[in-house]
Design an enzyme around this catalytic site. Structure first.
Site, PDB file in Angstrom:
ATOM      1  N   ASP A   1      -1.256   3.891   0.727  1.00 17.63           N
ATOM      2  CA  ASP A   1      -0.755   2.912   1.944  1.00 17.63           C
ATOM      3  C   ASP A   1      -0.717   3.511   3.052  1.00 17.63           C
ATOM      4  O   ASP A   1      -1.116   4.598   3.196  1.00 17.63           O
ATOM      5  CB  ASP A   1       0.822   2.664   1.145  1.00 17.63           C
ATOM      6  CG  ASP A   1       1.702   1.887   2.098  1.00 17.63           C
ATOM      7  OD1 ASP A   1       1.181   0.791   2.558  1.00 17.63           O
ATOM      8  OD2 ASP A   1       2.852   2.101   2.360  1.00 17.63           O
ATOM      9  N   SER A   2      -0.228   2.701   4.233  1.00 18.65           N
ATOM     10  CA  SER A   2      -0.305   3.209   5.409  1.00 18.65           C
ATOM     11  C   SER A   2       1.031   4.317   5.512  1.00 18.65           C
ATOM     12  O   SER A   2       0.912   5.020   6.401  1.00 18.65           O
ATOM     13  CB  SER A   2       0.138   2.224   6.305  1.00 18.65           C
ATOM     14  OG  SER A   2       1.256   1.352   5.943  1.00 18.65           O
TER      15      SER A   2
ATOM     16  N   TYR B   1       0.187   0.077  10.191  1.00 18.63           N
ATOM     17  CA  TYR B   1      -0.947  -0.617  10.037  1.00 18.63           C
ATOM     18  C   TYR B   1      -1.178  -1.982  10.582  1.00 18.63           C
ATOM     19  O   TYR B   1      -1.884  -2.541  11.194  1.00 18.63           O
ATOM     20  CB  TYR B   1      -1.805  -0.541   8.806  1.00 18.63           C
ATOM     21  CG  TYR B   1      -2.576   0.801   8.339  1.00 18.63           C
ATOM     22  CD1 TYR B   1      -2.310   1.961   8.768  1.00 18.63           C
ATOM     23  CD2 TYR B   1      -3.353   0.846   7.020  1.00 18.63           C
ATOM     24  CE1 TYR B   1      -2.739   3.244   8.527  1.00 18.63           C
ATOM     25  CE2 TYR B   1      -3.866   1.942   6.703  1.00 18.63           C
ATOM     26  CZ  TYR B   1      -3.529   3.100   7.129  1.00 18.63           C
ATOM     27  OH  TYR B   1      -4.242   4.462   6.920  1.00 18.63           O
TER      28      TYR B   1
ATOM     29  N   CYS C   1      -1.190  -1.257   0.162  1.00 15.44           N
ATOM     30  CA  CYS C   1      -0.619  -1.900   1.480  1.00 15.44           C
ATOM     31  C   CYS C   1      -1.212  -3.152   1.664  1.00 15.44           C
ATOM     32  O   CYS C   1      -2.405  -3.517   1.542  1.00 15.44           O
ATOM     33  CB  CYS C   1      -1.370  -0.979   2.601  1.00 15.44           C
ATOM     34  SG  CYS C   1      -1.114  -1.467   4.290  1.00 15.44           S
TER      35      CYS C   1
ATOM     36  N   GLU D   1      12.852   1.235   6.696  1.00 18.71           N
ATOM     37  CA  GLU D   1      12.881   2.904   6.710  1.00 18.71           C
ATOM     38  C   GLU D   1      14.127   3.201   7.103  1.00 18.71           C
ATOM     39  O   GLU D   1      14.488   4.564   7.088  1.00 18.71           O
ATOM     40  CB  GLU D   1      11.666   2.841   7.662  1.00 18.71           C
ATOM     41  CG  GLU D   1      10.144   2.556   6.940  1.00 18.71           C
ATOM     42  CD  GLU D   1       9.191   3.376   7.590  1.00 18.71           C
ATOM     43  OE1 GLU D   1       9.228   3.876   8.277  1.00 18.71           O
ATOM     44  OE2 GLU D   1       8.043   2.874   7.081  1.00 18.71           O
TER      45      GLU D   1
ATOM     46  N   CYS E   1       4.528  -7.650   1.957  1.00 17.62           N
ATOM     47  CA  CYS E   1       4.451  -6.529   2.841  1.00 17.62           C
ATOM     48  C   CYS E   1       5.129  -5.243   1.919  1.00 17.62           C
ATOM     49  O   CYS E   1       6.120  -5.850   1.211  1.00 17.62           O
ATOM     50  CB  CYS E   1       5.098  -6.474   4.071  1.00 17.62           C
ATOM     51  SG  CYS E   1       5.271  -4.826   4.952  1.00 17.62           S
ATOM     52  N   THR E   2       4.847  -3.985   2.122  1.00 17.54           N
ATOM     53  CA  THR E   2       5.310  -3.017   0.826  1.00 17.54           C
ATOM     54  C   THR E   2       6.698  -2.805   1.100  1.00 17.54           C
ATOM     55  O   THR E   2       7.269  -2.596   0.093  1.00 17.54           O
ATOM     56  CB  THR E   2       4.591  -1.733   1.179  1.00 17.54           C
ATOM     57  OG1 THR E   2       4.663  -1.546   2.608  1.00 17.54           O
ATOM     58  CG2 THR E   2       3.227  -1.693   0.713  1.00 17.54           C
ATOM     59  N   HIS E   3       7.303  -3.059   2.495  1.00 21.62           N
ATOM     60  CA  HIS E   3       8.603  -2.842   2.589  1.00 21.62           C
ATOM     61  C   HIS E   3       9.512  -3.876   2.146  1.00 21.62           C
ATOM     62  O   HIS E   3      10.692  -3.671   2.162  1.00 21.62           O
ATOM     63  CB  HIS E   3       8.758  -2.567   4.069  1.00 21.62           C
ATOM     64  CG  HIS E   3       8.233  -1.093   4.318  1.00 21.62           C
ATOM     65  ND1 HIS E   3       6.742  -0.867   4.494  1.00 21.62           N
ATOM     66  CD2 HIS E   3       8.944  -0.126   5.096  1.00 21.62           C
ATOM     67  CE1 HIS E   3       6.617   0.432   4.859  1.00 21.62           C
ATOM     68  NE2 HIS E   3       7.671   0.772   5.454  1.00 21.62           N
TER      69      HIS E   3
HETATM   70  N1  DGL Z   1       2.152  -1.080   4.576  1.00 21.64           N
HETATM   71  C1  DGL Z   1       2.173  -1.741   5.357  1.00 21.64           C
HETATM   72  C2  DGL Z   1       1.964  -3.286   4.648  1.00 21.64           C
HETATM   73  O1  DGL Z   1       2.181  -3.578   3.501  1.00 21.64           O
HETATM   74  C3  DGL Z   1       3.500  -2.180   6.180  1.00 21.64           C
HETATM   75  C4  DGL Z   1       3.580  -1.016   7.111  1.00 21.64           C
HETATM   76  C5  DGL Z   1       2.668  -0.854   8.258  1.00 21.64           C
HETATM   77  O2  DGL Z   1       2.529  -1.742   9.163  1.00 21.64           O
HETATM   78  O3  DGL Z   1       1.594   0.077   8.229  1.00 21.64           O
HETATM   79  O4  DGL Z   1       1.469  -4.372   5.307  1.00 21.64           O
END
Ligand code: DGL
Length: 264
Positions: free
Chosen positions: A9-10, A41, A72, A151, A183-185
């Site tokens: 992941d990023s 990312y 990600c 976060e 999105c992961t978050h």
């Molecule tokens: N991991 C990214 C996603 O799931 C979110 C965080 C980022 O922008 O890097 O799209």
């Protein structure tokens, strides 16, 4: 399947996928790579996201993983096809499983998708839905502020609820009956999203759908057996990764190594 599962992941959001994998495949060994030095990312160009994703795969391959999961959403949306062309190893993304789950759940065929700017701009979810016959209407929206809010651990503060209302109420007004958390978050903010949208709209965690797809595909060998080990690697700020990662994983993260794969 035998062998280690590589996940990248990023940053730390991909831990939401690891959390599901741990539950679904407790016997699996996992190597997690979070590119914390180069996050986010979601605001980068496709060329940059592809370059970073390729380097992340190289790092995981140097650990002899048997499969790679692109946790990600931004990388999955933009780089997955390229990675699959370039590497012989099996590579799973989060977009297709999330889209499939959403298509199974919708009754009125109006699906909302939220993600980073890069994910929404890529129209990757729209393409997945189009493959399914075309009658699904997609309403998408980038929700970039959700990443820093998650976060910071601002999961249900008044400011978070207000921002969620601003982002999500227009989707509700369009009449969606399913929303993909692309999105992961975002799964971390589920309670707030639910509070804003009410109970009538189903939420899809694309990371969970991906973990389930991997579980379904892997043989029974790694199910139900405890003792799988997770090794964590990041490119910067391991202490912060541990601290915030606890929220994402729902458990302590014992040891995190810092690596600089490109220099190696
Ligand atoms: N991991 C990214 C996603 O799931 C979110 C965080 C980022 O922008 O890097 O799209």
């Amino acid at each position: 399947m035998k062998g280690t599962i590589g996940v990248f992941d990023s940053g730390l959001g991909g831990l939401t996928v690891v959390r599901h994998l741990r539950r679904l495949l407790p016997g699996a060994d996992i190597v997690y790579f979070g590119d914390t030095a180069r996050l986010p990312y979601g605001s980068k160009s496709p060329e940059t996201v592809i370059r970073f994703s390729r380097e992340n795969c190289e790092f995981l391959l140097s650990h002899n993983v048997a499969m790679i999961i692109v946790a990600c959403n931004t990388s999955s949306a933009i780089a997955l096809d390229t990675l699959r062309r370039e590497y012989k190893i099996q590579i799973h993304g989060v977009v297709a499983p999330g889209a499939r789950r959403a298509a199974d759940l919708t009754r009125n065929r109006m699906i909302g998708v939220i993600g980073t700017h890069a994910t929404i701009r890529s129209r990757a979810y729209d393409r997945e839905f189009a493959k399914m016959g075309g009658s699904i209407k997609v309403v998408s929206r980038a929700c970039p502020l959700f990443v820093p809010l998650a976060e910071e651990g601002w999961l249900d503060r008044p400011a978070t609820v207000e921002i969620a209302r601003e982002y999500l109420l227009p989707l509700k007004e369009e009449g969606i009956d399913v929303l993909v958390l692309g999105c992961t978050h975002y799964p971390i903010l589920t309670q707030t999203v639910r509070r804003v949208l009410g109970e009538g709209i189903s939420l899809v965690d694309s990371g969970l759908s991906c973990a389930e797809a991997v579980r379904d595909q892997i043989g029974d060998g790694e199910r139900g057996v405890e003792g799988g080990r997770v090794r964590y690697f990041v490119t910067d700020m391991p202490e912060r990764f541990k601290e915030i990662g606890r929220i994402f994983m729902g458990e302590e993260i014992a040891e995190v190594s810092v690596v600089h794969p490109r220099a190696g």
